[in-house]
Design an enzyme around this catalytic site. Structure first.
Site, PDB file in Angstrom:
ATOM      1  N   GLU A 136       0.841  -1.203   0.000  1.00 56.44           N
ATOM      2  CA  GLU A 136       0.000   0.000   0.000  1.00 56.44           C
ATOM      3  C   GLU A 136       0.877   1.253   0.000  1.00 56.44           C
ATOM      4  O   GLU A 136       0.731   2.169   0.810  1.00 56.44           O
ATOM      5  CB  GLU A 136      -0.947   0.006   1.202  1.00 56.44           C
ATOM      6  CG  GLU A 136      -1.942  -1.146   1.210  1.00 56.44           C
ATOM      7  CD  GLU A 136      -2.950  -1.105   0.068  1.00 56.44           C
ATOM      8  OE1 GLU A 136      -2.938  -0.132  -0.713  1.00 56.44           O
ATOM      9  OE2 GLU A 136      -3.739  -2.058  -0.051  1.00 56.44           O
ATOM     10  N   ASP A 261     -19.986   5.769  10.078  1.00 59.14           N
ATOM     11  CA  ASP A 261     -20.732   5.500   8.846  1.00 59.14           C
ATOM     12  C   ASP A 261     -20.773   3.991   8.646  1.00 59.14           C
ATOM     13  O   ASP A 261     -19.732   3.323   8.648  1.00 59.14           O
ATOM     14  CB  ASP A 261     -20.044   6.177   7.651  1.00 59.14           C
ATOM     15  CG  ASP A 261     -20.854   6.068   6.379  1.00 59.14           C
ATOM     16  OD1 ASP A 261     -22.053   6.389   6.422  1.00 59.14           O
ATOM     17  OD2 ASP A 261     -20.295   5.650   5.342  1.00 59.14           O
ATOM     18  N   ASP A 316     -24.742   7.200  11.242  1.00 61.66           N
ATOM     19  CA  ASP A 316     -25.630   7.369  10.092  1.00 61.66           C
ATOM     20  C   ASP A 316     -27.052   6.951  10.470  1.00 61.66           C
ATOM     21  O   ASP A 316     -27.312   5.785  10.767  1.00 61.66           O
ATOM     22  CB  ASP A 316     -25.103   6.510   8.939  1.00 61.66           C
ATOM     23  CG  ASP A 316     -25.908   6.681   7.667  1.00 61.66           C
ATOM     24  OD1 ASP A 316     -26.860   7.478   7.674  1.00 61.66           O
ATOM     25  OD2 ASP A 316     -25.566   6.018   6.668  1.00 61.66           O
ATOM     26  N   HIS A 391     -16.791   7.590   2.880  1.00 58.05           N
ATOM     27  CA  HIS A 391     -17.223   6.911   4.106  1.00 58.05           C
ATOM     28  C   HIS A 391     -16.697   7.641   5.349  1.00 58.05           C
ATOM     29  O   HIS A 391     -17.464   7.950   6.265  1.00 58.05           O
ATOM     30  CB  HIS A 391     -16.771   5.453   4.074  1.00 58.05           C
ATOM     31  CG  HIS A 391     -17.177   4.759   2.805  1.00 58.05           C
ATOM     32  ND1 HIS A 391     -18.488   4.539   2.483  1.00 58.05           N
ATOM     33  CD2 HIS A 391     -16.450   4.285   1.764  1.00 58.05           C
ATOM     34  CE1 HIS A 391     -18.561   3.943   1.297  1.00 58.05           C
ATOM     35  NE2 HIS A 391     -17.328   3.779   0.842  1.00 58.05           N
ATOM     36  N   ASP A 394     -18.183  11.202   5.339  1.00 58.24           N
ATOM     37  CA  ASP A 394     -19.512  11.265   5.953  1.00 58.24           C
ATOM     38  C   ASP A 394     -19.419  11.131   7.469  1.00 58.24           C
ATOM     39  O   ASP A 394     -20.115  11.839   8.208  1.00 58.24           O
ATOM     40  CB  ASP A 394     -20.410  10.159   5.393  1.00 58.24           C
ATOM     41  CG  ASP A 394     -20.869  10.445   3.966  1.00 58.24           C
ATOM     42  OD1 ASP A 394     -20.683  11.589   3.499  1.00 58.24           O
ATOM     43  OD2 ASP A 394     -21.399   9.523   3.322  1.00 58.24           O
TER      44      ASP A 394
END
Length: 411
Positions: A136, A261, A316, A391, A394
């Site tokens: 990564e 979320d 959420d 994600h 939010d």
């Protein structure tokens, strides 16, 4: 050690699409790829196979943060040991993470860039440290950080051995230093290649259907997550952000803000923890988790394990059943109020903040550096963010809801 001989066909074990990768012996072997492209699994198989082939070789495995290694590279290497049926020859230790090839004492070490001294001060017990795997690599935002890592693979090696970096990543942003450093040059010492899910013969019909659905419904994401192409980033929603390590002492005057979320199969559950200095208009992004397939019990346990059982969390409200279930587990959580224009009002309020992101929040950095404005079919920007890389974006907005409402925004 006496064991029964095991005969394996490497092409059958590894699969197709990586012959050049497997045989390359230059300094830098760089593979950008889509999800399910086998790049990490092939890398793990190569290292286990060749550690047993070269008795003086040792490997250093690196990610930006140490805590992400156990569920990624460490797990992939354990999988490779099992797939090659050589479990009896390897000693697996989880604290600290370490793999040892028993017949020779060769080791695979695991380090995070969040503790740079431990990366640059490794002394091997047997042979030489000649190989390194940076997984990564997109998480490493500074090229100079990689230069420091590169220096740890130095010195002479025995005849027949070679020094090599393997660098694997998903290519979310074409402006990342990795492109210029490895893909925009012609150097015999560099193998820069792109792979995607189409070379993965072990995907079943449901896996392939997921990519076909992505191709139809989200072509922008499909180009990167499906085909492994560079992500084109234009028109960021949030531009006033920096990555910087900071301490809790530095932000002790700030108020904690936490948001959640929900996700499950295709989308991750994203948990955000930050500290808000409203007077200075600064938001410090402190912690996160970002995982798929989490039940509500797993979410609860994860938040408790991270030490946030007493924090007030805004989640959420599209998942009222999950909110209620987490409440029953004693988390201090409530649903976001949302409402008409809540996304844009929240975005506009957050745009006035200076956002300082702790380096360990790698998923947050990935999202905020790819969270852009939606465009129409002519390429004109629309007044709403894309429904992607959102994600943690939010979760951050939910966390700050009371502050947004309190400052007279229509939420």
């Amino acid at each position: 050690m006496k064991t029964n001989a095991i005969k394996l066909s490497l092409p059958q074990v590894v699969g197709r699409g990586y012959a050049t990768f497997w045989n390359f012996k230059g300094r830098y072997r760089v593979c950008k790829g889509s999800r399910a492209s086998k790049k990490s699994k092939t890398t793990a198989l190569w290292y286990i196979t060749n550690m047993m082939k070269y008795p003086d070789a040792n490997l250093l495995v690196i990610r930006k943060t140490y805590r992400t290694l156990k569920d990624s590279c460490f797990t992939e290497l354990k999988w490779a040991i099992s797939r090659l049926k050589v479990d009896a020859w390897w000693d697996i230790k989880e604290s600290p993470l370490e793999l040892t090839y028993k017949p020779t004492g060769q080791k695979i070490y695991f380090r995070g860039l969040d503790d740079p001294l431990k990366v640059t001060s490794i002394t091997v017990e047997k042979g030489v440290l000649c190989w390194a795997w940076l997984e990564e690599a997109y998480e490493i935002m500074s090229e100079s950080d990689f230069d420091t890592l590169d220096e740890s693979i130095r010195g002479e090696v025995p005849e027949g051995l070679f020094k090599q970096w393997t660098i694997t990543f998903n290519p979310w942003n074409e402006h990342h230093w990795l492109k210029k450093r490895f893909f925009d040059v012609n150097d015999d010492n560099i193998l820069a290649m792109t792979t995607n899910y189409l070379c993965n013969e072990w995907l079943d019909d449901s896996d392939k259907k997921l990519f076909e659905s992505m191709k139809k419904n989200n072509p922008r994401r499909y180009a990167v997550a499906g085909l492994g192409n560079w992500g084109i980033v234009d028109g960021l929603v949030y531009e006033n952000w920096t990555e910087r390590a900071f301490t809790l002492d530095e932000i002790k005057q700030c108020k904690t803000r936490s948001g959640l979320d929900f996700g499950y199969t295709n989308d991750p559950t994203a948990f955000f923890v930050g500290f808000l200095d409203l007077d200075a208009k600064k938001l410090y992004v402190w912690d996160e988790f970002y995982e798929k397939g989490m039940s509500n019990k797993a979410i609860n346990d994860k938040i408790l394990a991270m030490g946030y059982s007493k924090e007030r969390i805004t989640g959420d409200s599209a998942e009222p059943k999950s909110i209620d279930e987490l409440k029953s587990m004693k988390l201090r959580i409530k649903g976001a109020k949302k409402g008409k224009d809540s996304v844009m009002n929240g975005v506009q309020w957050i745009q006035d903040l200076e956002i300082i992101i702790h380096p360990r929040c790698t998923n947050f950095i990935t999202e905020i550096s790819n969270y852009t404005w939606e465009t129409d079919k002519f390429g004109n920007k629309l007044n709403k963010p894309i429904d992607d890389f959102n994600h943690l974006m939010d979760a951050m907005r939910y966390a700050l809801e009371d502050d947004i409402i309190g400052n007279k925004w229509l939420y």
